[in-house]
Design an enzyme around this catalytic site. Structure first.
Site, PDB file in Angstrom:
ATOM      1  NE  ARG A 122     -17.623  17.344  36.401  1.00 34.21           N
ATOM      2  CZ  ARG A 122     -17.249  16.606  35.535  1.00 34.21           C
ATOM      3  NH1 ARG A 122     -17.005  15.632  35.470  1.00 34.21           N
ATOM      4  NH2 ARG A 122     -17.778  17.746  33.693  1.00 34.21           N
ATOM      5  CB  CYS A 123     -18.593  16.759  45.374  1.00 35.43           C
ATOM      6  SG  CYS A 123     -20.458  16.648  43.958  1.00 35.43           S
TER       7      CYS A 123
END
Length: 518
Positions: free
Chosen positions: A285-286
């Site tokens: 995930r960012c």
């Protein structure tokens, strides 16, 4: 197996000038999920031309009616929620519980923006002259080219597509080429929700062909706004390209998200947050946790508890109740192996009996599933002893690895939270409100959590980052409307004469020499 092609003006593109790519289930690599027939730069350009031609008619549809289409999309997604969630798990290996949550985020986004169709408010502004009225209006930007990553293959696209369409823009969507089946399913839901053909286009293409097509579309003037979610390196190139055309893209890029643990923190809660932040979606995930920054007084206790939690975490088959499943795609697995080489001699590795891919020779105790070698499963890795001069501190590592650093003073913690130049998400665990507010004031991240994880965005709160994480643009909630509309000012003079601003303005006589008698 799903055979997927670009959708131009509502119709599958019969040719595949970009070649054909076969997509395997990352949890079972011998199982083919989809076959993507890729377009090229010309395909992308043609989609943008079609969207440009369709935009005037779509923008003339009243905004509340466009909102009705968004409502219908939300209902369709809700009615197809389980099938869509299972397809996400099947194609990218996201645990089914997370996949269901992602689909729910699409529904929530549609629910929010249904109402915005009746609230695209402008303002009436008082004029400085008589018999004159001033107004402001939100007007659509035009054609939006949206390029998204595959780790959130429907939630993140909905952040762009739903408000973009609601505001009267037409959209060309380029999803990740390794999620074609999910992309087609979502595209069909959009088209069946009442969005006219031509208003929404979907192009399957690889990165270089997409960039080349976008460059041609910008040169031709058939793209008015670019939205991109992906790596910082690609975002920099897109920013340069858009800048040459005096356009400001909406860039949502990478992160190296800090989680600070103060000496007064609830350590069990902090460990729970770090586990979800760092290893949910296998760290892909960012907003995944990059470095846990822990006060020296509680460092050892935190690391012991965190190690125990990670060691006991169920990992494996994403159709079952696990913390994470496989890497999304072989490209991410290969990159993760490169990032494991950033571990240095002064680091201490915890979290699993081995580092790297889970195999029969390097097993994971308690692995959930039959054969770990059937998929792209990797050991969770905690790296203690991270310092500010480490590559592991500075580089975004997209995978199941979390660094741990220690600090003595609050200033040191803030320096570690900001020093890498990313500014997406952040978290602090503390029971002292003073620490929480000082952290909010000084951290560079666009999003701050107190006693919560670095991951987890609600659909009506602004999402986005600063520095290497983005250009300050925001998605979600009312704030994203500024990405998909432009303000237009209007003045209407009904005085019957030319009144000149700043010149023909009445003045009220005043005696500024007056003083109150003592």
């Amino acid at each position: 197996m799903h055979t997927v092609r670009s959708l131009l003006n509502g119709q599958p593109d019969p040719v595949a000038p970009g070649g054909v790519r076969t997509i395997a289930n990352p949890a079972r690599l011998d199982e083919v999920v989809s076959e993507a027939h890729l377009g090229d730069a010309e395909t992308f350009l043609q989609a943008c031309r079609g969207a440009k031609a369709a935009q005037p008619a779509w923008s003339s549809v009243p905004a509340p009616v466009r909102g009705r289409a968004i409502q219908q999309l939300g209902r369709l997604v809700e009615d197809n929620a389980e099938a869509l969630a299972r397809l996400i798990t099947h194609e990218i290996g996201k645990p089914i519980k997370e996949s269901r949550g992602e689909v729910q985020e699409v529904i929530d986004t549609c629910s929010f923006f249904l109402g915005e169709g009746r609230r695209l408010y402008g303002m009436t502004v008082p004029s400085e002259m008589p018999d004159k009225q001033l107004f402001t209006f939100r007007v659509p930007v035009g054609v939006a080219a949206i390029i998204t990553a595959g780790n959130f293959p429907v939630a993140v696209p909905s952040w762009y597509l739903v408000p973009g369409l609601l505001c009267g823009n037409t959209v060309v969507w380029k999803p990740a080429e390794y999620t074609p089946a999910i992309a087609e399913a979502f595209a069909q839901l959009i088209l069946h929700a009442g969005i006219p053909e031509g208003t929404f286009q979907m192009v399957l293409a690889d990165g270089p062909e997409t960039f080349a097509g976008l460059e041609r579309a910008l040169d031709e003037g058939v793209v008015d706004k670019v939205g991109f979610t992906g790596s910082t390196a690609v975002g920099e190139r897109l920013g340069e390209l858009c800048g040459r055309h005096l356009q400001t893209p909406c860039l949502e890029l990478g992160g190296k998200n800090p989680l600070i643990v103060m000496p007064d923190a609830d350590l069990d809660l902090a460990v729970e947050g770090a586990l979800f932040s760092g290893f949910g979606t296998a760290g892909q995930r960012c907003t995944s946790l990059g470095t846990a920054i822990v006060h020296r007084d509680v460092h050892d206790d935190f690391v012991d508890r965190f190690t125990k939690a990670v060691t006991e975490a169920p990992i494996g088959d994403p159709t079952r109740d696990v913390v994470y499943g496989p890497m999304i795609d072989q490209r991410f697995a290969s990159r993760f192996e490169d990032w494991l080489e950033l571990i240095r001699d002064h680091h201490h590795v915890h979290g699993s009996s081995a580092v790297g891919r889970i195999t029969r020779a390097a097993p994971r105790e308690g692995f959930v599933g039959d054969d770990p070698e059937a998929g792209l499963f990797y050991h969770p890795t905690i790296v203690d002893g991270v310092r500010a001069d480490d590559d592991l501190y500075r580089i975004e590592t997209f995978g199941p690895i979390v660094g741990v650093a220690r600090f003595d003073t609050f200033d040191e913690a803030i320096a570690l939270a900001n020093g890498h130049g990313y500014g997406l998400s952040s978290s602090i665990y503390t029971t002292d409100p003073l620490h929480a507010f000082r952290f909010r004031e000084r951290v560079s991240a666009g999003m701050v959590s107190v006693n919560n994880s670095t991951s987890g965005a609600e659909a009506h709160l602004p999402f986005g980052g600063n520095g290497r994480s983005g250009n300050g643009s925001r998605q979600s909630g009312i704030w994203v409307l500024d990405q998909f509309t432009r303000w237009q000012a209007m003045n209407w003079d009904y005085s019957g004469r030319l009144q000149k601003a700043q010149m023909d303005v009445a003045d009220l006589a005043a005696d500024l020499t007056y003083r109150v008698p003592e």
